[in-house]
Design a protein around this motif. Structure first.
Motif, PDB file in Angstrom:
ATOM      1  N   SER A   1       0.829  -1.202   0.000  1.00  0.00           N
ATOM      2  CA  SER A   1       0.000   0.000   0.000  1.00  0.00           C
ATOM      3  C   SER A   1       0.866   1.256   0.000  1.00  0.00           C
ATOM      4  CB  SER A   1      -0.885   0.001   1.243  1.00  0.00           C
ATOM      5  OG  SER A   1      -0.085   0.178   2.407  1.00  0.00           O
ATOM      6  N   PRO A   2       0.277   2.409  -0.334  1.00  0.00           N
ATOM      7  CA  PRO A   2       1.023   3.676  -0.299  1.00  0.00           C
ATOM      8  C   PRO A   2       1.597   3.961   1.090  1.00  0.00           C
ATOM      9  CG  PRO A   2      -1.005   3.944  -1.524  1.00  0.00           C
ATOM     10  CD  PRO A   2      -1.072   2.587  -0.886  1.00  0.00           C
ATOM     11  N   GLU A   3       0.839   3.607   2.146  1.00  0.00           N
ATOM     12  CA  GLU A   3       1.317   3.841   3.508  1.00  0.00           C
ATOM     13  C   GLU A   3       2.560   3.020   3.805  1.00  0.00           C
ATOM     14  OE1 GLU A   3      -1.780   3.028   2.726  1.00  0.00           O
ATOM     15  OE2 GLU A   3      -2.855   4.909   3.114  1.00  0.00           O
ATOM     16  N   GLU A   4       2.567   1.759   3.344  1.00  0.00           N
ATOM     17  CA  GLU A   4       3.724   0.900   3.579  1.00  0.00           C
ATOM     18  C   GLU A   4       4.928   1.364   2.771  1.00  0.00           C
ATOM     19  OE1 GLU A   4       2.114  -2.879   2.621  1.00  0.00           O
ATOM     20  OE2 GLU A   4       1.399  -3.280   4.646  1.00  0.00           O
ATOM     21  N   ARG A   5       4.689   1.835   1.550  1.00  0.00           N
ATOM     22  CA  ARG A   5       5.798   2.336   0.735  1.00  0.00           C
ATOM     23  C   ARG A   5       6.395   3.601   1.356  1.00  0.00           C
ATOM     24  NH1 ARG A   5       2.400   0.467  -3.484  1.00  0.00           N
ATOM     25  NH2 ARG A   5       1.499   2.537  -3.835  1.00  0.00           N
ATOM     26  N   LYS A   6       5.536   4.429   1.938  1.00  0.00           N
ATOM     27  CA  LYS A   6       6.017   5.628   2.624  1.00  0.00           C
ATOM     28  C   LYS A   6       6.879   5.225   3.818  1.00  0.00           C
ATOM     29  CE  LYS A   6       4.429   9.526   5.424  1.00  0.00           C
ATOM     30  NZ  LYS A   6       3.248  10.202   6.028  1.00  0.00           N
ATOM     31  N   PHE A   7       6.407   4.225   4.557  1.00  0.00           N
ATOM     32  CA  PHE A   7       7.170   3.727   5.705  1.00  0.00           C
ATOM     33  C   PHE A   7       8.542   3.226   5.268  1.00  0.00           C
ATOM     34  CE2 PHE A   7       8.424  -0.388   7.555  1.00  0.00           C
ATOM     35  CZ  PHE A   7       8.893   0.053   8.780  1.00  0.00           C
ATOM     36  N   TYR A   8       8.569   2.425   4.203  1.00  0.00           N
ATOM     37  CA  TYR A   8       9.833   1.857   3.750  1.00  0.00           C
ATOM     38  C   TYR A   8      10.788   2.947   3.270  1.00  0.00           C
ATOM     39  CZ  TYR A   8      13.275  -0.849   1.223  1.00  0.00           C
ATOM     40  OH  TYR A   8      14.456  -1.374   0.781  1.00  0.00           O
ATOM     41  N   ALA A   9      10.266   3.937   2.543  1.00  0.00           N
ATOM     42  CA  ALA A   9      11.113   5.032   2.062  1.00  0.00           C
ATOM     43  C   ALA A   9      11.734   5.778   3.243  1.00  0.00           C
ATOM     44  CB  ALA A   9      10.289   5.989   1.204  1.00  0.00           C
ATOM     45  N   HIS A  10      10.953   5.937   4.305  1.00  0.00           N
ATOM     46  CA  HIS A  10      11.445   6.615   5.500  1.00  0.00           C
ATOM     47  C   HIS A  10      12.501   5.757   6.193  1.00  0.00           C
ATOM     48  CE1 HIS A  10       9.766   9.947   8.340  1.00  0.00           C
ATOM     49  NE2 HIS A  10      11.061  10.053   8.140  1.00  0.00           N
ATOM     50  N   ALA A  11      12.237   4.451   6.282  1.00  0.00           N
ATOM     51  CA  ALA A  11      13.180   3.549   6.950  1.00  0.00           C
ATOM     52  C   ALA A  11      14.520   3.510   6.221  1.00  0.00           C
ATOM     53  CB  ALA A  11      12.578   2.144   7.031  1.00  0.00           C
ATOM     54  N   ARG A  12      14.483   3.574   4.896  1.00  0.00           N
ATOM     55  CA  ARG A  12      15.719   3.531   4.112  1.00  0.00           C
ATOM     56  C   ARG A  12      16.642   4.688   4.455  1.00  0.00           C
ATOM     57  NH1 ARG A  12      15.291   2.098  -2.148  1.00  0.00           N
ATOM     58  NH2 ARG A  12      17.535   2.213  -1.779  1.00  0.00           N
ATOM     59  N   GLN A  13      16.069   5.821   4.816  1.00  0.00           N
ATOM     60  CA  GLN A  13      16.881   6.984   5.171  1.00  0.00           C
ATOM     61  C   GLN A  13      17.747   6.708   6.398  1.00  0.00           C
ATOM     62  OE1 GLN A  13      14.462  10.543   5.528  1.00  0.00           O
ATOM     63  NE2 GLN A  13      13.216   9.963   3.764  1.00  0.00           N
ATOM     64  N   PHE A  14      17.341   5.708   7.188  1.00  0.00           N
ATOM     65  CA  PHE A  14      18.087   5.366   8.394  1.00  0.00           C
ATOM     66  C   PHE A  14      18.819   4.031   8.251  1.00  0.00           C
ATOM     67  CE2 PHE A  14      14.970   8.439   9.692  1.00  0.00           C
ATOM     68  CZ  PHE A  14      15.665   9.242  10.589  1.00  0.00           C
ATOM     69  N   GLY A  15      19.009   3.596   7.001  1.00  0.00           N
ATOM     70  CA  GLY A  15      19.787   2.393   6.752  1.00  0.00           C
ATOM     71  C   GLY A  15      19.081   1.096   7.073  1.00  0.00           C
ATOM     72  N   ILE A  16      17.744   1.113   7.044  1.00  0.00           N
ATOM     73  CA  ILE A  16      16.967  -0.109   7.304  1.00  0.00           C
ATOM     74  C   ILE A  16      16.373  -0.543   5.972  1.00  0.00           C
ATOM     75  CG2 ILE A  16      15.097  -1.135   8.649  1.00  0.00           C
ATOM     76  CD1 ILE A  16      15.477   1.279  10.601  1.00  0.00           C
ATOM     77  N   VAL A  17      17.081  -1.453   5.283  1.00  0.00           N
ATOM     78  CA  VAL A  17      16.719  -1.799   3.912  1.00  0.00           C
ATOM     79  C   VAL A  17      16.350  -3.273   3.754  1.00  0.00           C
ATOM     80  CG1 VAL A  17      17.494  -1.747   1.502  1.00  0.00           C
ATOM     81  CG2 VAL A  17      18.245   0.036   3.091  1.00  0.00           C
ATOM     82  N   SER A  18      17.057  -4.139   4.448  1.00  0.00           N
ATOM     83  CA  SER A  18      16.756  -5.571   4.381  1.00  0.00           C
ATOM     84  C   SER A  18      17.102  -6.194   5.722  1.00  0.00           C
ATOM     85  CB  SER A  18      17.559  -6.246   3.257  1.00  0.00           C
ATOM     86  OG  SER A  18      18.954  -6.155   3.520  1.00  0.00           O
TER      87      SER A  18
END
Length: 233
Positions: free
Chosen positions: A94-111
């Motif tokens: 969902s758009p909400e989950e994609r927003k969450f993931y984009a935010h998490a990536r900024q802090f090095g949380i990718v996999s």
């Protein structure tokens, strides 16, 4: 991975406080090639966490109520066994989950790798190792039993942790809600609580119901447990 999980279980068995538990988990994550660890204990909207993530990300996570859309939590509750996760997990989300993931990536949380187990009152405890790499996977098979044991050890070590150590969404109870829950925790019936506080029984029921809704608890016993864990009563 089996040897490292065995070592973690041994170290956790000797852990005496939250600081030593934090050190053991971060060392384990780094030895496995990950950058950070996170322990989450969740049921419905109630979440508490203990991690090595940057403080700013922890603040953002709860301020935005990301625990309600975090795909890792959703998958963990559904699978209840170790699993790897990475960007593809969110590609059809969902758009909400994609927003969450984009935010998490900024802090090095990718996999990462998550190891969930079911716990008390329908909760799920999850031990996660996170990487800043796009699709980092630990080589070798993950022993389900050892992974579950390690997560259970972390859960046990942190179950009585100082409420100030564990991160969780802010919940506030009114004075009356605290009083009613406090007396209920002492085994008093609603009738007795009403007599003690000089209010009607129906009013006691109202305050207990309201406290349960705030804490997202199914029963008064569960509400007492959650309120006690959060240092509210």
């Amino acid at each position: 991975m089996k040897k490292r999980l065995d070592d973690l279980i041994d170290v956790l068995s000797l852990s005496t406080d939250e600081r030593s538990t934090h050190h053991a988990l971060l060392s384990f994550a780094e030895q496995c090639g990950f950058d950070n660890f996170a322990y989450v204990n969740v049921r419905a909207g109630d979440t508490e966490a203990f991690s090595s993530y940057p403080q700013e990300w922890q603040d953002i996570y709860f301020a935005n109520q990301y625990q309600t859309v975090d795909p890792v939590i959703t998958f963990a509750k559904r699978l209840l066994k170790p699993f790897h996760w990475s960007a593809p997990l969110w590609w059809s989300s969902s758009p909400e989950e994609r927003k969450f993931y984009a935010h998490a990536r900024q802090f090095g949380i990718v996999s990462g790798l998550s190891m969930p187990i079911p716990t008390e009152f329908g909760r799920t405890a999850i031990l996660t190792l996170a990487s800043k790499l796009p699709d980092f996977r630990f080589e070798g098979a993950i022993d389900d039993i050892r992974a579950a044991t390690a997560t259970a050890m972390v859960h046990t070590r942190l179950k009585g942790a100082d409420p100030l150590i564990m991160r969780r969404p802010d919940v506030s109870l009114s004075v009356r809600e605290k009083e009613c829950l406090g007396w209920a925790a002492r085994g008093k019936s609603m009738s007795l609580i009403a007599d003690i506080l000089g209010i009607k029984k129906v009013t006691v029921r109202y305050y207990l119901d309201h406290a349960r809704r705030k804490l997202e608890a199914n029963t008064t016993s569960n509400a007492i447990y959650l309120a006690t864990r959060r240092g509210l009563i």
